[in-house]
Write a protein that holds these residues in place. Structure first.
Motif, PDB file in Angstrom:
ATOM      1  N   VAL A 146      69.357  -1.650 -33.202  1.00 29.55           N
ATOM      2  CA  VAL A 146      68.570  -1.853 -31.999  1.00 29.55           C
ATOM      3  C   VAL A 146      67.379  -0.904 -32.040  1.00 29.55           C
ATOM      4  O   VAL A 146      67.527   0.288 -32.318  1.00 29.55           O
ATOM      5  N   ALA A 147      66.184  -1.417 -31.783  1.00 30.24           N
ATOM      6  CA  ALA A 147      64.981  -0.598 -31.833  1.00 30.24           C
ATOM      7  C   ALA A 147      64.984   0.421 -30.699  1.00 30.24           C
ATOM      8  O   ALA A 147      65.340   0.113 -29.573  1.00 30.24           O
ATOM      9  N   SER A 148      64.593   1.646 -31.006  1.00 32.51           N
ATOM     10  CA  SER A 148      64.511   2.703 -29.990  1.00 32.51           C
ATOM     11  C   SER A 148      63.376   3.654 -30.352  1.00 32.51           C
ATOM     12  O   SER A 148      63.219   4.047 -31.503  1.00 32.51           O
ATOM     13  N   GLN A 149      62.596   3.999 -29.338  1.00 29.79           N
ATOM     14  CA  GLN A 149      61.500   4.950 -29.528  1.00 29.79           C
ATOM     15  C   GLN A 149      61.809   6.294 -28.878  1.00 29.79           C
ATOM     16  O   GLN A 149      60.918   7.125 -28.736  1.00 29.79           O
ATOM     17  N   MET A 150      63.055   6.498 -28.475  1.00 31.94           N
ATOM     18  CA  MET A 150      63.410   7.715 -27.765  1.00 31.94           C
ATOM     19  C   MET A 150      63.088   8.965 -28.575  1.00 31.94           C
ATOM     20  O   MET A 150      62.482   9.915 -28.079  1.00 31.94           O
ATOM     21  N   ASP A 151      63.507   8.984 -29.831  1.00 29.47           N
ATOM     22  CA  ASP A 151      63.259  10.158 -30.667  1.00 29.47           C
ATOM     23  C   ASP A 151      61.768  10.359 -30.913  1.00 29.47           C
ATOM     24  O   ASP A 151      61.269  11.490 -30.930  1.00 29.47           O
TER      25      ASP A 151
END
Length: 527
Positions: A77-82
């Motif tokens: 799942v794509a995540s930009q949190m980091d």
């Protein structure tokens, strides 16, 4: 959107990306069951949908930052949190690094789409009907869009104002998050009534979101032009600035709660309206079935009486673990009935919410009380604010910390509990809980109300060094950081005006994407 809109292949791919163990030949029905069909029983702890809480209570990203897919080749799942954590650190350290608010055109539209998808990953993957109702609601109103997309708003502020004093920020300040609620003695008070996004952050973050919220609401609800909307936003910021100077001089913030006896006329009238009916009438109208033995069934309330014993054990555990002193009006904390509460809120649509009816000491069904169990998530501010030594672990625990700091004598039942892996906020759903009807306000009342809300926010921030984690007197620092008041007010309002225009463009892009079905799927990272 209904479940049939997703193909079996799409559901299988989503399940694998989310790490849900399903057999290769699982049927569509089995895949929906594995993902959860949107019912309360199938929700996991939803830490901002794209993250999960580790054993120590801290929040960690679901996907590894150094890999685009699982070891067996499944997409993640794509995540930009980091990426945003790194951006916040770079901007906080003084790096000349642009924020997403400089994006324009199609790049901005894609950013809006990806952020909203990421913020609702699990709810979209589970085809949660309330989540899709939320998207419909956001498409229909720019103010609802603003309210329901806090992560989008704060990603535009990533790392900002690192030099400003840190306070316990309420996190989601806007005109409809202030209201009448009970204090520890069940007496009505007026204050901030939503702490879902509370987090330690620069004090300006609350002011920028609050001023933007007043601008948008004064446009869409009040129907005012640019000049009047600006005056309303200025009244909010000026009310804050003037009041925080008072607290810096006399340290009276702990005794400054707004009650019926000390409230300005606008808020006093709200107190009168909120307390005009009485508990028994409210219960009969809003809650009771025809025999007053439990909840009525409606679109908003779904009785689950068969789970009463389960919730009795939960309430007993909550009382024991939280250490609350049960007031006489709650009797023996006997659970009379339980219901799922649906369709409430804006940002929290699609999250789990229960009403638990507690039997009062009288036998005529006139004094029962309601406890609300509301699923808590990671704050939208986490990972975006400048680095701080002040951190509260957990989801509901963080919300409870915020309420106990900023409302000195708040709701005695306020607390947190974990149940079936979900972090729940617990609070009383008081019969006199109410907020102001913005549609009924004159322009002068809009300005008065904005100023009062600014003053209330100043009190909340000033309490950060009382029961909060700050170890120094923060009000003088805030006053010093504001500098020339008129310049400071102008700075905040100008930021809000830019954010208002950006929100208008983002809402247009969202509506176009929503019409094209963009929020019926999540983003995956492929090999």
């Amino acid at each position: 959107m209904n479940d049939k809109a997703a193909t079996r292949k799409e559901l299988f791919r989503t399940a694998k990306a989310l790490g849900v163990d399903v057999p290769a030949k699982a049927t569509k029905r089995e895949l929906l069951a594995a993902l959860g069909d949107g019912s309360a029983d199938t929700h996991r702890d939803d830490a901002r949908d794209s993250e999960e809480t580790d054993a120590g209570g801290r929040v960690s990203a679901r996907d590894d930052s150094d890999a685009s897919h699982h070891a067996d080749g499944r997409p993640r799942v794509a995540s930009q949190m980091d990426a945003f954590r790194r951006l916040a650190a770079a901007r906080s350290d003084g790096g000349v690094t642009p924020s997403p608010r400089v994006l324009t055109g199609n790049d901005r539209r894609i950013h809006v789409r990806q952020t909203i998808r990421e913020d609702h990953q699990l709810r979209i993957a589970r085809h949660n009907e309330e989540a899709f109702e939320k998207f419909d609601k956001l498409a229909g109103s720019r103010f609802s869009f603003f309210r329901g997309t806090a992560l989008l708003f704060y990603r535009d502020m990533v790392g900002d104002d690192a030099w400003m004093p840190t306070v316990l920020a309420a996190g989601d300040v806007h005109p409809e998050n202030f209201g009448v609620m009970p204090n520890a003695d069940n007496v009505p008070i007026f204050g901030i009534d939503d702490y879902d996004e509370v987090f330690y952050a620069p004090f300006t973050w609350d002011l920028k979101r609050g001023a933007t919220g007043f601008l948008i609401a004064a446009d869409e609800i009040g129907g005012y032009g640019k000049s009047k909307r600006r005056k309303i936003a200025r009244a909010f910021v000026r009310g804050y600035a003037d009041q925080v100077r008072v607290y810096a001089a006399d340290n009276t913030e702990e005794a400054a709660d707004l009650r019926r006896d000390n409230a300005p006329k606008l808020i006093a009238d709200l107190f009168d309206e909120a307390t005009s009916g009485g508990r028994a009438a409210w219960l009969t109208k809003k809650c009771y079935n025809e025999n007053k033995t439990g909840f009525k069934a409606s679109k908003k309330l779904v009785p689950i009486t068969s789970r009463r014993d389960e919730f009795q054990e939960l309430i007993d555990r909550y009382v024991a673990e939280s250490g609350i002193t049960v007031p006489p009006r709650a009797g023996a904390m006997q659970v009379k009935d339980v219901a799922e509460r649906r369709g409430q809120g804006t940002a929290s649509l699609g999250l789990v919410r229960y009403y638990v009816m507690i039997e009062g000491p009288l036998t005529d069904a006139s004094d029962d009380l309601l406890l609300e169990l509301k699923q808590a998530r990671r704050s939208a501010l986490e990972g975006l604010v400048p680095s701080s030594e002040h951190v509260v672990d957990g989801n509901a625990d963080r919300v409870v910390h915020g309420q106990r700091v900023q409302l000195v004598s708040g709701d005695t039942f306020y607390g947190s509990i974990k149940h079936r892996g979900i972090s729940f906020l617990v609070r009383e759903r008081s019969w006199f809980r109410d907020d102001i009807d913005l549609e009924d306000l004159s322009f002068g009342q809009w300005r008065d109300y904005a100023r009062i809300c600014g003053e209330v926010l100043a009190q909340a921030h000033a309490l950060s060094d009382e029961a909060g984690l700050l170890d120094h007197d923060v009000e003088p620092d805030i006053v010093d950081a504001m500098g020339v008041t008129e310049l400071f007010v102008d700075d905040i309002v100008r930021y809000a005006e830019e954010a208002d225009k950006r929100c208008r463009r983002d809402h247009d892009a969202f509506r176009d994407d929503h019409e094209l079905g963009a929020f019926r799927r999540i983003d995956l990272v492929y090999r």
